[in-house]
Enzyme design. Structure first.
Site, mmCIF file in Angstrom:
data_model
loop_
_atom_site.group_PDB
_atom_site.id
_atom_site.type_symbol
_atom_site.label_atom_id
_atom_site.label_comp_id
_atom_site.label_asym_id
_atom_site.label_seq_id
_atom_site.Cartn_x
_atom_site.Cartn_y
_atom_site.Cartn_z
ATOM 1 C CB THR A 1 -0.900 0.051 1.249
ATOM 2 O OG1 THR A 1 -0.067 0.308 2.405
ATOM 3 C CG2 THR A 1 -1.645 -1.261 1.448
ATOM 4 C CD GLU A 2 -1.809 6.207 -0.752
ATOM 5 O OE1 GLU A 2 -2.850 5.883 -1.315
ATOM 6 O OE2 GLU A 2 -1.387 7.372 -0.702
ATOM 7 C CB ALA A 3 0.343 3.390 4.461
ATOM 8 N N GLY A 4 3.045 1.954 2.967
ATOM 9 C CA GLY A 4 4.333 1.310 3.154
ATOM 10 C C GLY A 4 4.317 -0.077 3.758
#
Length: 269
Positions: A51-54
Site C-alpha cells: 500500500t502507499e502507506a508502506g
C-alpha cells in the site's frame, strides 16, 4: 460454477484475475484492495502486495480498513513510508501493477478522483492520494469504476492515462509501455487499443447487453469483434471474496448505510 453471486463480487474477481503470480502490486483503497487480496488468496499466492502507506508483502486475514491498517494482516515483510514507496519502489520501476479506483474516466484512461461537478455544484471527493505516481510509474494500471462514470471531459485531471491517445503519454516522458491496461466496471471489462489507446469493450458480464453498456458511454463506444462473456466466479474465488468482504454478497449493498454494512460484516466474520 458457484450459484448466486452479485455483480460486485464478479467485478472483484475480474480485477483479481488481472494480478499475476509473483508480480509486485500497489493497491488503492476499497474495492481495488479487496480484489488484490483475493488474488493473493487464490491464484497469485506469491504476488507482493503493498500500500502507499508502506506495508509491503501483505498476508491478509481480512480486508484492510485503510492503506495503513496492520491489524488486518497475518504478517508482512517490512514496513516503510510513503516516501520510500514512491522513490525507492515505484520510481525505480519495481511495481508491475497498480490497481486504482476512479470517479471519472475518459476514453484514454485518464482519471479524476478529486472534484466532481454536478449542475453547477462542485463536490470534493476523496482525492487521488498516490494514484498519479502509481499510474505514472507502474508497468500496468487497472482502473475500477463503481460509483463513478465515464465522461468525455474530466471535471478535474487527477491521474494520467494515455492523455490524448496515440503516443502522447510517452512523448510526455512517461516510461515506455506503461499505462492503463484495463477498466473494470459493474457491467464488463474495457481494454485499450494498442495503437490509438482508446478504450473498447472487451467483455461483458452474464445478463448484461452491449446496449446497456453503451448507455454509460458518452461517445461512440468501440466493441471488440471478439467480445467475450465473463464466466461466473468459481467457488474458490467467491469464498475468498466473502471471507474478506461479505457485505458485497448483498445485492443492495450500494444502498446500505455504513452502519448496516458494518453490522453485516460483523455477522459474517
Amino acid at each position: 460454477m458457484s450459484g448466486v453471486y452479485t455483480y460486485h463480487e464478479l467485478m472483484m474477481v475480474c480485477v483479481a484475475k488481472e494480478v499475476r503470480d509473483r508480480e509486485v502490486v500497489v493497491m488503492g483503497q476499497g474495492l481495488p484492495m479487496i480484489a488484490c487480496l483475493v488474488a493473493k488468496l487464490t491464484h497469485a499466492p506469491n504476488s507482493i502486495l503493498l500500500t502507499e502507506a508502506g506495508i509491503v508483502d501483505i498476508v491478509p486475514t481480512k480486508a484492510l480498513f485503510s492503506v495503513g491498517d496492520p491489524t488486518a494482516v497475518k504478517g508482512f515483510s517490512y514496513f516503510c513510508d510513503l516516501f520510500d514507496v514512491n522513490t525507492i519502489i515505484l520510481n525505480k520501476g519495481l511495481v508491475d501493477l497498480a490497481v486504482l479506483g476512479a470517479a471519472q474516466v475518459d476514453k484514454y484512461g485518464n482519471v479524476n478522483s478529486t472534484i466532481v461537478k454536478n449542475q453547477g455544484e462542485v463536490m470534493r471527493i476523496t482525492g487521488c492520494g498516490g494514484a498519479p505516481e502509481f499510474a505514472a510509474y507502474a508497468k500496468r494500471t487497472v482502473i475500477t469504476l463503481v460509483g463513478g462514470r465515464f465522461v468525455e471531459k474530466l471535471d478535474y485531471f487527477s491521474t494520467p492515462g494515455y492523455f490524448d491517445g496515440g503516443d502522447s503519454r510517452y512523448r510526455a516522458g512517461f516510461p515506455p509501455r506503461s499505462g492503463p491496461s484495463a477498466v473494470v466496471t459493474l457491467k464488463g471489462i474495457f481494454r485499450f487499443d494498442e495503437k490509438t489507446k482508446e478504450l473498447y469493450l472487451d467483455a461483458i458480464y452474464p445478463g448484461v447487453t452491449v446496449e446497456e453498456v453503451r448507455k454509460d458511454i458518452p461517445w461512440e463506444l468501440k466493441v471488440s469483434p471478439k467480445l467475450k462473456v465473463v464466466e461466473p466466479p468459481s467457488k474458490e474465488y467467491l469464498e475468498a471474496v466473502r471471507k474478506l468482504a461479505p457485505e458485497y454478497s448483498l445485492p443492495t449493498k450500494s444502498r446500505l448505510s455504513r452502519r448496516v454494512q458494518a453490522a453485516t460484516k460483523q455477522i459474517f466474520t
